[in-house]
Motif scaffolding. Structure first.
Motif, short mmCIF file in Angstrom:
data_model
loop_
_atom_site.label_atom_id
_atom_site.label_comp_id
_atom_site.label_asym_id
_atom_site.label_seq_id
_atom_site.Cartn_x
_atom_site.Cartn_y
_atom_site.Cartn_z
N ILE A 52 0.93 -1.23 -0.02
CA ILE A 52 -0.02 -0.02 0.04
C ILE A 52 0.90 1.38 -0.15
O ILE A 52 1.86 1.05 0.26
CB ILE A 52 -1.02 0.08 1.29
N VAL A 53 0.25 2.21 -0.63
CA VAL A 53 0.98 3.61 -0.13
C VAL A 53 0.47 4.36 0.71
O VAL A 53 -0.72 4.22 1.01
CB VAL A 53 0.82 4.39 -1.69
N ASN A 83 3.88 9.97 -1.47
CA ASN A 83 5.28 9.14 -1.65
C ASN A 83 5.06 7.63 -2.45
O ASN A 83 5.40 6.85 -1.89
CB ASN A 83 6.08 8.83 -0.22
N THR A 84 4.73 7.82 -3.68
CA THR A 84 4.86 6.61 -4.58
C THR A 84 6.10 6.17 -4.86
O THR A 84 5.97 4.82 -5.08
CB THR A 84 4.10 6.86 -5.78
N ASN A 85 7.20 6.83 -4.68
CA ASN A 85 8.40 6.49 -4.84
C ASN A 85 8.81 5.27 -3.89
O ASN A 85 9.43 4.15 -4.06
CB ASN A 85 9.66 7.47 -4.67
N ALA A 86 8.48 5.52 -2.63
CA ALA A 86 9.00 4.50 -1.51
C ALA A 86 8.02 3.18 -1.72
O ALA A 86 8.52 2.27 -1.59
CB ALA A 86 8.24 5.14 0.09
N GLN A 87 6.84 3.35 -2.12
CA GLN A 87 6.02 2.10 -2.71
C GLN A 87 6.53 1.30 -3.70
O GLN A 87 6.74 0.13 -3.63
CB GLN A 87 4.43 2.54 -2.95
N PHE A 88 6.90 2.32 -4.75
CA PHE A 88 7.48 1.29 -5.93
C PHE A 88 8.90 0.81 -5.62
O PHE A 88 9.01 -0.36 -5.69
CB PHE A 88 7.64 2.35 -7.02
N ILE A 89 9.61 1.46 -4.92
CA ILE A 89 10.96 0.52 -4.40
C ILE A 89 10.82 -0.41 -3.46
O ILE A 89 11.52 -1.43 -3.93
CB ILE A 89 11.97 2.02 -3.82
#
Lengths: 410, 410
Positions: free
Chosen positions: A17-18, B19-25
Motif C-alpha cells: 500500500i502507499v 510518496n509513491t516512490n517509497a511504494q515502488f522501491i
C-alpha cells in the motif's frame, strides 16, 4: 509545536500500500499551521517501532501514529506505546460495548481477539470510530501529545477531521491562522500555466503561491499566515491571467458544481455512455441530492444496443459505433426519451485495440440543450485507464461549461 | 542486507504529493528479497536530512534516497550526503556534457543553475537518467551502499529498474529468490479469517504467511525465499480452510473474472442501477474486450424513470424506489429488453438521507438467470462513498458467484 507522523505496518515496507494517511494528515496540518517535520514508516515489529517512537518523543511535540490497532497479533502499536510511555493497557468498557454492538448489528458474534481492540493505555482518551472496531487513542504524556489512529483511510480520515483536529486546536491556540485559497484550472499544462504567472511566483513573499498538478487539472494555491485580505488581491490577479481555464475554487469538484448549477437553473440532465460505461453517470450521482437533476441514463456498449436505442437498423450504425454524427443522434434521442433539459452522449475507443478506421484515444462527445447542439472530438493518449479518466473529466467540463452558458429554465 | 528508503522534499511534508516512490522501491525490493525496514520523509532542510542520514547509516546497509537532486537552491541531497560522508562534490564532465546536450535538443541554453546537477561526490558513480537532467548517484562508503535518485517518478522508476536493481544484484548474490502467491477472499473479516488459519500463521517459518485487508477483501500472502514448491502445499491448506470465501489469486480482479467467465460460458449480462448510478457497468466495462459480454445497461435514478422502464404507473413504484420486489422486477425487465442471458438490478439508499421507511445503507440486489432468480438484501455502514464502494463490490461478487453456478449457454 512540532509534529511528525509515524505509519506502522509491514505492508507499507513491502509496497503493498502507499502511505496516503501521511499525505492526508500533512495536508490538514499544513492547513492549520502545524509544522510536520518527519514521516516515518516502520513494520509490525516491537523493537523497531519502539526505537522510532523514542526518537520522535525526543524531537516532536505532536506524534500522530497510524496503523497497528487491529485485532490480530501483528497489531502492536498500542502495546509498544503503552510500554514506552509506561502506561499499562486497560480494558475500556465503553469501547468494549461499542465493538459488541457493531458485531451484533452484523448478526455475528464478536471474535475473541477483537477484545484486544478495547484495551487502551492507562489515562488515555478514546477517539470514537464511526467506521470500524478500532478506536483512536489520545495520550498526553509529559506534554507530548500522541494520537494513535487506525490504518484504513476510510476510518482514519473522518476520525482525524472529527476528533484529532478539534483536539489540536485545544492544545495550541495559535493554530488555524493559515489562510489559503486554491484556484482550480482545466485545459492548460503546468509549465504553460507557470509562464502566465511567472512574475507573480518569482516576486512572492506574502502571500506565497505554488502550483500543484492534480488529477482534475492544475491548481494554484495562495497562502498567508498573516492577513487573510492579502490573498484576495493576489487571487484576483492570478484569476485574471488564467481566466479562461479557471473552473473552481478550494473544495470544488466539477460534478458537484454541475449538480448545483442544474439545481440553481432548474434544469435536468441525462447521459448516454458508450466507452465510459456509466462512469459519468456514476460521477454525477456521487453527489448527494443529485436525483433531483439527474434522472436517468443508459450505457450502450455494443453497436446493436445503439441501434435499438435509436430505433434504427444495425446497418445505420457506423462500424465500431464511434462517430461524431452518431454521438449527436444519441444525445438527441436521450433528450427526447428521458425528457431532460440537457442530454449528453459519448462514444470512443479507450484501447488497447480500436475498431477499424478509429485510432485508440479518439473520443466524441455531444450535448443537446434546448437551443443548441454542441459536439466535440478529443484525442487522448495513455493506457485504457488513463484515457477513460481523461474522457470522464473532459465530459464533466464540457457539460459544466455549456451549462454555465444556459439561461434559467423557464 | 538491510535496506531503508529516505524521501527528501518539503512537498511531501505538506501533503502536496504522496510518496509513491517509497511504494515502488519497496515492491521491487520485496520481490528480490531485500528487506526494507524503514521509510522516512524529511523536508528540504540540511540539518534534519543530515540527522536522518546519520541514523540510517548506523542501522542499514543499503540506503536509497529519492528527491532533492534538482537545480534549485532547495535541492540539497547531494550537498548533505557529501558532507556527512566527507566526500567533496566534483564536477562530472560526462554528465555535464549530457545536460548540455539535453538543453541544446530543447533549443534552449542551459540555465547556469543546472551546472549543479553535474556535481557528484568524489568516488561516486553516475546512474544515467533517460528522462531528465538529474543523474542518479551510487556511493559505496565503508561498506554502506547509498543510492541517490531523482524525485519525479517518471525519472526514478526507470532508473531504479535499469540501474539500481542490477547494482543490487551485484552487491548481494542471494537476492532474487523470493516467490509469492496471494489468495483473495471476500465476505469474511480479517479477524474471523485469522481465527481460521491461526495455527498455520503461528507455526509459520518457511513459507511465511500474512493477511492484508484490501479494498476488494482480505488477502492471504504466502512467501518463500527458498523452494517455490513449498508454497503449493501451504496454499492448498489455506485454501481448504477458507474455501467458501476464496474468489481469486494473485493479480485477479473480480470484474475481470466476471468478463472471463461470461466469455468462457458464452453468456452475456446487462445491468439496471439505481443507487450505484452506473458504477457497476463502469467496472465491468473497465475490462478490455468486455463489449462481447456486456451489451448494455441503464441508470434509473428516480421513481419516474423506474416506472417508465417497467411500463407501469408511478403509483406502482414503492416510495423511494427501494424495495426487494421492485428490484427483482427491474432485473426481469432488463433480461427481457436487453436480451441478455443474465440481468442484474440494484436499488438502495447510500445516504446521507434516505426515503421514508428506508434506512441509510439498505441495498437490494437481484439477478435473473435463465433458470433462477436470486435476490438479496444488504445493510452497509459508513459514508455515502463507503456504502457505494461496498455495494459495488458486493454486486460484483454476487454476479460472479451466481455466474459460476451457471451451466454453459446453449
Amino acid at each position: 509545536m512540532k509534529g511528525e507522523i509515524i505509519a506502522v505496518g509491514t505492508e507499507l515496507l513491502l509496497g503493498d500500500i502507499v502511505n496516503t494517511n501521511a499525505q492526508f494528515i500533512s495536508q490538514k496540518c499544513a492547513f492549520i499551521g502545524l509544522n510536520i517535520y518527519y514521516h516515518t514508516s516502520v513494520g509490525d515489529n516491537s523493537s523497531r517501532l519502539a526505537t522510532v517512537l523514542h526518537s520522535s518523543l525526543s524531537r516532536s511535540d505532536v506524534i500522530i501514529i497510524t496503523g497497528g490497532l487491529g485485532p490480530t497479533k501483528d497489531d502492536l502499536t498500542k502495546e509498544v506505546v503503552a510500554k514506552v510511555l509506561n502506561k499499562p493497557l486497560k480494558l475500556n468498557w465503553q469501547w468494549y460495548k461499542t465493538i459488541n454492538k457493531i458485531f451484533s448489528k452484523r448478526a455475528t458474534i464478536m471474535p475473541s481477539n477483537n477484545i484486544k481492540q478495547a484495551l487502551i493505555p492507562k489515562g488515555a482518551e478514546i477517539l470514537t470510530n464511526k467506521n470500524g472496531t478500532a478506536c483512536g487513542i489520545y495520550i498526553n504524556s509529559h506534554g507530548k501529545h500522541l494520537f494513535l489512529l487506525p490504518g484504513p483511510p476510510r476510518e482514519m480520515f473522518p476520525m482525524f477531521e472529527d476528533k484529532v483536529l478539534p483536539k489540536l486546536f485545544e492544545l495550541e491556540e495559535n493554530l488555524g491562522r493559515i489562510h489559503s485559497r486554491v484556484i482550480k484550472t482545466y485545459g492548460i499544462g503546468e509549465s504553460a500555466l507557470v509562464e502566465k504567472i511567472d512574475d507573480i511566483i518569482t516576486n512572492q513573499t506574502d502571500p506565497t503561491i505554488c502550483t500543484l498538478a492534480k488529477n482534475d487539472g492544475i491548481h494554484v494555491r495562495i497562502t498567508t499566515n498573516t492577513d487573510q485580505d492579502k490573498i484576495t488581491k493576489t487571487l484576483s490577479t492570478v484569476e485574471m491571467r488564467l481566466k479562461e481555464y479557471v473552473w473552481g475554487y478550494d473544495d470544488d469538484s466539477v460534478n458537484q458544481l454541475i449538480v448545483k448549477t442544474l439545481k440553481d437553473k432548474k434544469l435536468s440532465v441525462s447521459t448516454v455512455e458508450s466507452c465510459t460505461g456509466g462512469a459519468i453517470a456514476s460521477s454525477l450521482t456521487d453527489v448527494p441530492g443529485s436525483a433531483s437533476v439527474y434522472t436517468e441514463g443508459t450505457v450502450l456498449y455494443t453497436e446493436q444496443s445503439k441501434a435499438n436505442f435509436l430505433h434504427c437498423s444495425l446497418t445505420e450504425i457506423p462500424q465500431g459505433g464511434i462517430e461524431e454524427q452518431l454521438t449527436i443522434k444519441l444525445a438527441k434521442r436521450a433528450k427526447e426519451v428521458f425528457s431532460t433539459s440537457i442530454a449528453f452522449a459519448i462514444t470512443g475507443a479507450l484501447g488497447p485495440t480500436a475498431p477499424k478506421g478509429v485510432e485508440v484515444g479518439t473520443i466524441f462527445m455531444a450535448i443537446v440543450l434546448d437551443n443548441k447542439i454542441v459536439s466535440k472530438e478529443f484525442k487522448f493518449y495513455g493506457s485504457r485507464e488513463n484515457i477513460k479518466e481523461k474522457a470522464i473529466l473532459a465530459a464533466l467540463h464540457l457539460i459544466y461549461k455549456n451549462l454555465n452558458e444556459e439561461p434559467l429554465d423557464g
